[in-house]
Design an enzyme around this catalytic site. Structure first.
Site, PDB file in Angstrom:
ATOM      1  N   LYS A 100      40.715  -3.045  18.881  1.00 27.75           N
ATOM      2  CA  LYS A 100      41.770  -2.394  18.589  1.00 27.75           C
ATOM      3  C   LYS A 100      42.372  -1.991  17.875  1.00 27.75           C
ATOM      4  CE  LYS A 100      42.920  -6.468  22.734  1.00 27.75           C
ATOM      5  NZ  LYS A 100      43.315  -7.985  23.014  1.00 27.75           N
TER       6      LYS A 100
ATOM      7  N   LYS B 250      42.950 -12.203  33.222  1.00 21.76           N
ATOM      8  CA  LYS B 250      43.639 -13.130  32.454  1.00 21.76           C
ATOM      9  C   LYS B 250      43.428 -15.111  33.460  1.00 21.76           C
ATOM     10  CE  LYS B 250      45.129 -11.353  28.753  1.00 21.76           C
ATOM     11  NZ  LYS B 250      44.907 -11.306  27.778  1.00 21.76           N
TER      12      LYS B 250
END
Ligand SMILES: O=C(O)CCC(=O)C1=CC=C[C@@H](O)[C@@H]1C(=O)O
Ligand SMILES: [Mg+2]
Length: 346
Positions: free
Chosen positions: A218, A111
């Protein structure tokens, strides 16, 4: 809902349990992951849109949960799924401890661009990941749309020496993704779209605009395994399967999506049970030898009790379930969600 009649609300409520699972490391601004799990005829399933998502967006997650609980998943082409380590926006010195939680993973997703951090911190974190993984390791970064165009260009340039597999959602909008893709083409680093797929009115727009080299797909936010596969196929781009910080019940849905994918070119973002300090099963879908199994999860009643959310949060989730069920009951004419990237946490 597609191809399966919407179950009655009382059928969902009959087994619904709300859990609050602490994380080992703060991730996307939360320390505790809440989820609602319930059982359908095909097995346990999960409804866990992030708390700030509105009901229209959350209803798509409910459609996915019902699909997984009420329909047999498409045929599996594989029974183990290679996964990536997921490295939250931690300090560089915390990187080795995070990576240890992902044994055998040859890929790490890091991240970056957190609103309370600097590019220097991102560079230090990615440098630490490269040092820990060695030259063979694959490193991708995920900015969750946290950069504007110039910041993205500057950051990608600063991170390029660490040999990136791809940069995920560097900027919020499709037009910006297209532009940053053009501007950074000379560096040869692919651009991946995540929020521009799973939170967009039209999940195919980013592919149509030529704004990404690959898609992050997803199951929960895209309305279920079949819908996610359909979007990926129609987009015609390579894709990576990922998840949404689910419990092992929700990760099982992602594992079944990855199992059904015609090609699996990238290690999947399905190793995140390692970021949870508690789960709903004694046999969680944790990465072993860099992969997770493809299997459904039956929660352990004692663990459901131990992680039970408090009364207020349980009531909040049950009310949300009811509202989202009502949206699905309105049928395909109901408005589709486009939450944009307003909350910046992806
Ligand atoms: O892809 C992974 O490695 C794990 C999943 C993951 O990173 C995410 C899960 C849930 C919300 C997001 O902030 C984040 C993502 O943006 O991909
Ligand atoms: Mg992402």
């Amino acid at each position: 809902m597609s191809d399966v009649a919407l179950p009655a609300l009382h059928d969902l409520l009959a087994t619904a349990r709300v859990v609050a699972l602490p994380l080992v490391t703060r991730f996307r601004g939360i320390d505790v992951r809440e989820a609602l799990v319930f059982e359908g005829p095909e097995g346990w399933t999960e409804f866990a849109p992030f708390a700030e998502y509105d009901d229209i967006e959350a209803a798509t997650w409910l459609a996915a949960a019902i699909d997984f609980g009420w329909r047999t998943p498409p045929s599996a082409r594989r029974d183990v799924i290679p996964v990536n380590a997921t490295v939250p926006a931690v300090d560089a010195d915390a990187v080795p401890a995070v990576l240890e939680r992902f044994p055998g993973c040859r890929t790490a997703k890091v991240k970056v661009a957190a609103s309370d951090q600097t590019l220097e911190q991102d560079v230090a974190r990615v440098r630490a990941v490269r040092a820990a993984m060695g030259p063979e390791g694959r490193i991708r970064v995920d900015a969750n749309g946290g950069w504007n165009l110039d910041q993205a260009e500057h950051a990608i340039h600063a991170l390029a020496p660490f040999d990136l597999e791809y940069v995920e959602q560097p900027c919020p909008d499709v037009a910006e993704l297209a532009e940053i893709r053009t501007r950074t083409k000379y560096m040869g680093i692919p651009i991946a779209a995540d929020e521009s797929v799973r939170r967009a009115d039209d999940p195919l727009a980013v592919a149509a605009a030529g704004a990404a080299d690959l898609l992050v797909v997803k199951a929960a936010p895209l309305g279920g395994i079949r819908r996610a596969l359909d979007i990926a196929e129609r987009a015609g781009l390579p894709f990576v399967v990922s998840s949404a910080l689910d419990t092992s019940v929700g990760l099982a849905m992602g594992a079944h999506l990855a199992a059904a994918a015609p090609e699996l070119d990238f290690d999947c973002g399905l190793g995140t049970a390692s970021l949870l300090a508690a789960d709903v099963t004694r046999d969680p879908l944790l990465p072993r030898d860099g992969a997770i199994d493809v299997r459904r999860i039956d929660p352990d009643p004692a663990l459901l009790d131990r992680s039970r959310a408090d009364e207020d949060r349980t009531a909040w989730w049950l009310a949300r379930l009811e509202r989202c069920h009502a949206i699905l009951a309105e049928g395909p004419g109901a408005p589709s969600g486009d939450a944009g990237l307003a909350d910046r946490t992806g």
